[in-house]
Design a protein around this motif. Structure first.
Motif, PDB file in Angstrom:
ATOM      1  N   SER A  16       0.842  -1.211   0.000  1.00  0.00           N
ATOM      2  CA  SER A  16       0.000   0.000   0.000  1.00  0.00           C
ATOM      3  C   SER A  16       0.869   1.250   0.000  1.00  0.00           C
ATOM      4  N   PRO A  17       1.629   1.481  -1.070  1.00  0.00           N
ATOM      5  CA  PRO A  17       2.427   2.710  -1.148  1.00  0.00           C
ATOM      6  C   PRO A  17       1.524   3.921  -1.345  1.00  0.00           C
ATOM      7  N   ARG A  18       1.908   5.038  -0.773  1.00  0.00           N
ATOM      8  CA  ARG A  18       1.119   6.252  -0.950  1.00  0.00           C
ATOM      9  C   ARG A  18       1.769   7.240  -1.918  1.00  0.00           C
ATOM     10  N   VAL A  19       3.046   7.004  -2.302  1.00  0.00           N
ATOM     11  CA  VAL A  19       3.775   7.944  -3.152  1.00  0.00           C
ATOM     12  C   VAL A  19       4.367   7.207  -4.354  1.00  0.00           C
ATOM     13  N   LEU A  20       4.249   7.832  -5.516  1.00  0.00           N
ATOM     14  CA  LEU A  20       4.920   7.381  -6.736  1.00  0.00           C
ATOM     15  C   LEU A  20       5.932   8.442  -7.145  1.00  0.00           C
ATOM     16  N   LEU A  21       7.175   8.038  -7.365  1.00  0.00           N
ATOM     17  CA  LEU A  21       8.181   8.909  -7.967  1.00  0.00           C
ATOM     18  C   LEU A  21       8.411   8.437  -9.395  1.00  0.00           C
ATOM     19  N   HIS A  22       8.588   9.362 -10.331  1.00  0.00           N
ATOM     20  CA  HIS A  22       8.804   8.944 -11.711  1.00  0.00           C
ATOM     21  C   HIS A  22       9.840   9.805 -12.405  1.00  0.00           C
ATOM     22  N   HIS A  23      10.625   9.138 -13.245  1.00  0.00           N
ATOM     23  CA  HIS A  23      11.623   9.806 -14.085  1.00  0.00           C
ATOM     24  C   HIS A  23      11.847   8.949 -15.314  1.00  0.00           C
ATOM     25  N   PHE A  24      11.941   9.591 -16.487  1.00  0.00           N
ATOM     26  CA  PHE A  24      12.130   8.867 -17.746  1.00  0.00           C
ATOM     27  C   PHE A  24      13.375   9.361 -18.470  1.00  0.00           C
ATOM     28  N   ASP A  25      14.184   8.418 -18.939  1.00  0.00           N
ATOM     29  CA  ASP A  25      15.349   8.760 -19.744  1.00  0.00           C
ATOM     30  C   ASP A  25      14.890   9.106 -21.155  1.00  0.00           C
ATOM     31  N   GLY A  26      15.417  10.171 -21.691  1.00  0.00           N
ATOM     32  CA  GLY A  26      15.076  10.551 -23.056  1.00  0.00           C
ATOM     33  C   GLY A  26      14.616  11.986 -23.163  1.00  0.00           C
ATOM     34  N   ALA A  27      13.946  12.487 -22.131  1.00  0.00           N
ATOM     35  CA  ALA A  27      13.541  13.892 -22.115  1.00  0.00           C
ATOM     36  C   ALA A  27      14.659  14.718 -21.470  1.00  0.00           C
ATOM     37  N   MET A  28      14.457  16.019 -21.354  1.00  0.00           N
ATOM     38  CA  MET A  28      15.463  16.886 -20.761  1.00  0.00           C
ATOM     39  C   MET A  28      15.718  16.507 -19.309  1.00  0.00           C
ATOM     40  N   ASP A  29      16.990  16.395 -18.942  1.00  0.00           N
ATOM     41  CA  ASP A  29      17.371  16.126 -17.556  1.00  0.00           C
ATOM     42  C   ASP A  29      18.758  16.703 -17.329  1.00  0.00           C
ATOM     43  N   ALA A  30      18.818  18.026 -17.196  1.00  0.00           N
ATOM     44  CA  ALA A  30      20.097  18.711 -17.045  1.00  0.00           C
ATOM     45  C   ALA A  30      20.847  18.155 -15.835  1.00  0.00           C
ATOM     46  N   GLY A  31      22.142  17.944 -16.012  1.00  0.00           N
ATOM     47  CA  GLY A  31      22.960  17.414 -14.936  1.00  0.00           C
ATOM     48  C   GLY A  31      22.627  15.988 -14.561  1.00  0.00           C
ATOM     49  N   HIS A  32      21.749  15.344 -15.369  1.00  0.00           N
ATOM     50  CA  HIS A  32      21.270  13.985 -15.053  1.00  0.00           C
ATOM     51  C   HIS A  32      20.714  13.929 -13.633  1.00  0.00           C
ATOM     52  N   ALA A  33      20.108  15.047 -13.199  1.00  0.00           N
ATOM     53  CA  ALA A  33      19.662  15.145 -11.813  1.00  0.00           C
ATOM     54  C   ALA A  33      18.602  14.101 -11.470  1.00  0.00           C
ATOM     55  N   GLY A  34      17.590  13.957 -12.337  1.00  0.00           N
ATOM     56  CA  GLY A  34      16.554  12.971 -12.072  1.00  0.00           C
ATOM     57  C   GLY A  34      17.086  11.555 -12.109  1.00  0.00           C
ATOM     58  N   ALA A  35      17.931  11.254 -13.102  1.00  0.00           N
ATOM     59  CA  ALA A  35      18.502   9.912 -13.229  1.00  0.00           C
ATOM     60  C   ALA A  35      19.379   9.576 -12.030  1.00  0.00           C
ATOM     61  N   LEU A  36      20.190  10.529 -11.568  1.00  0.00           N
ATOM     62  CA  LEU A  36      21.048  10.284 -10.420  1.00  0.00           C
ATOM     63  C   LEU A  36      20.231  10.087  -9.149  1.00  0.00           C
ATOM     64  N   ALA A  37      19.121  10.811  -9.025  1.00  0.00           N
ATOM     65  CA  ALA A  37      18.264  10.651  -7.847  1.00  0.00           C
ATOM     66  C   ALA A  37      17.668   9.248  -7.795  1.00  0.00           C
ATOM     67  N   VAL A  38      17.170   8.767  -8.941  1.00  0.00           N
ATOM     68  CA  VAL A  38      16.618   7.408  -8.998  1.00  0.00           C
ATOM     69  C   VAL A  38      17.712   6.382  -8.728  1.00  0.00           C
ATOM     70  N   GLU A  39      18.873   6.582  -9.311  1.00  0.00           N
ATOM     71  CA  GLU A  39      19.994   5.659  -9.104  1.00  0.00           C
ATOM     72  C   GLU A  39      20.363   5.585  -7.629  1.00  0.00           C
ATOM     73  N   GLN A  40      20.348   6.732  -6.947  1.00  0.00           N
ATOM     74  CA  GLN A  40      20.663   6.759  -5.518  1.00  0.00           C
ATOM     75  C   GLN A  40      19.664   5.937  -4.711  1.00  0.00           C
ATOM     76  N   LEU A  41      18.382   6.066  -5.030  1.00  0.00           N
ATOM     77  CA  LEU A  41      17.355   5.318  -4.304  1.00  0.00           C
ATOM     78  C   LEU A  41      17.533   3.814  -4.495  1.00  0.00           C
ATOM     79  N   LEU A  42      17.795   3.400  -5.721  1.00  0.00           N
ATOM     80  CA  LEU A  42      17.881   1.969  -6.015  1.00  0.00           C
ATOM     81  C   LEU A  42      19.196   1.367  -5.525  1.00  0.00           C
ATOM     82  N   MET A  43      20.223   2.195  -5.350  1.00  0.00           N
ATOM     83  CA  MET A  43      21.503   1.695  -4.843  1.00  0.00           C
ATOM     84  C   MET A  43      21.518   1.566  -3.328  1.00  0.00           C
ATOM     85  N   THR A  44      20.699   2.363  -2.648  1.00  0.00           N
ATOM     86  CA  THR A  44      20.812   2.437  -1.190  1.00  0.00           C
ATOM     87  C   THR A  44      19.609   1.891  -0.428  1.00  0.00           C
TER      88      THR A  44
END
Length: 307
Positions: A16-44
């Motif tokens: 029963s999660p109450r929050v969804l986070l989403h990020h997609f590769d392919g659209a604008m993501d300066a500094g890869h900020a969204g991708a790095l944030a997702v990577e951090q969550l999945l690594m830790t």
């Protein structure tokens, strides 16, 4: 056509999660900020696969060709695109969902419909998109995070410096709209990334995104690794800028602009993007960008990092 996704999580183990986070590769993501944030969550954080989407029906391989490794007369491997929904537990054991991977090229309405069905059926009430946005800000100052969403009254106070504009569509924005119409508190977070490093990894932007997510949702998310990486990254940028007078001039001018409108006394740093750059800043920045386009490898920080 077949179903867009395959459910991986056992039906007898409800969540029963109450929050969804989403990020997609392919659209604008300066500094890869969204991708790095997702990577951090999945690594830790502990996580498991909830659903896998059929990328063969959603992704144009000729527009985004998979990376293949060739060595000594042989193709050794291929990295196919992936689009998945993961169940993650934050530092306090609360469940959340993370939707990430290749941005769909096809069947947007069907994809969003499938995502909406999945998350609503699991009880999600809040969705947050993550991305990086190139802005005229210096790397030596705190990262500004812009909040937007379908319920402005729930967003933190901030200037309306964008007004009304038309922009190219992205799946993240499309999903934000549609999940809002489905009754969720649907938001997006855009970290302001210094434009002169927008093509490189900028962990400070990812850290700022996760801090903003925690403040917006109450989730306990880890940022220590990103903050440590941000300190190293800043030292690298400082060293790179020291050897390039044009970059140093741009950074100094941006710092002066930032400090003039966001003094240490506590004024909102968001106002930095509401103040037009001086002609001199623009001219120097253009000269820098032209030089970067002429010789991209000369200014990439990746070439100066330790393996």
């Amino acid at each position: 056509m077949g179903p867009l996704y395959t459910v991986e999580h056992p039906a007898e183990d409800p969540v029963s999660p109450r929050v969804l986070l989403h990020h997609f590769d392919g659209a604008m993501d300066a500094g890869h900020a969204g991708a790095l944030a997702v990577e951090q969550l999945l690594m830790t954080l502990p996580h498991e696969r909830m659903a896998t989407f059929d990328v063969d029906t959603l992704v144009d391989y000729r527009a985004r060709r998979p990376v293949m490794t060739y060595a000594s007369h042989t193709y050794e491997s291929v990295v196919p695109p992936e689009l998945v929904l993961d169940l993650v537990q934050d530092d306090e054991g609360e469940d959340l969902l993370v939707l990430h991977g290749a941005e769909p090229d096809f069947r947007w309405n069907e994809f969003v419909g499938a995502v909406t069905h999945l998350v609503v059926s699991m009880g999600v009430s809040q969705a947050v998109g993550l991305t990086g946005l190139p802005l005229a800000t210096p790397h030596t100052r705190p990262t500004y995070v812009h909040h937007h969403g379908n319920r402005p009254e729930l967003l933190p106070k901030q200037p309306d410096f964008f007004g009304r504009v038309e922009v190219p569509g992205s799946m993240s924005a499309f999903l934000e709209i549609r999940l809002g119409r489905a009754g969720l508190d649907s938001r997006g977070l855009s970290a302001g990334i210094p434009h002169y490093v927008a093509r490189d990894d900028y962990p400070a932007g990812a850290a700022a995104l996760l801090v903003a997510v925690s403040e917006s949702t109450g989730l306990a998310l880890p940022v220590g690794d990103l903050e440590a990486a941000a300190n190293v990254n800043r030292a690298e940028i400082d060293a790179e800028a020291a050897g390039q007078p044009e970059v140093t001039a741009v950074v100094n001018a941006l710092e002066a602009q930032y400090d003039a409108v966001a003094p240490i006394s506590g004024a909102d740093p968001a106002h930095i993007v509401d103040v037009p750059s001086a002609d001199e800043i623009g001219a120097r920045l253009e000269a820098f960008l032209e030089a970067a386009r002429a010789d991209p490898d000369a200014w990439r920080l990746d070439d100066h990092r330790e393996d």
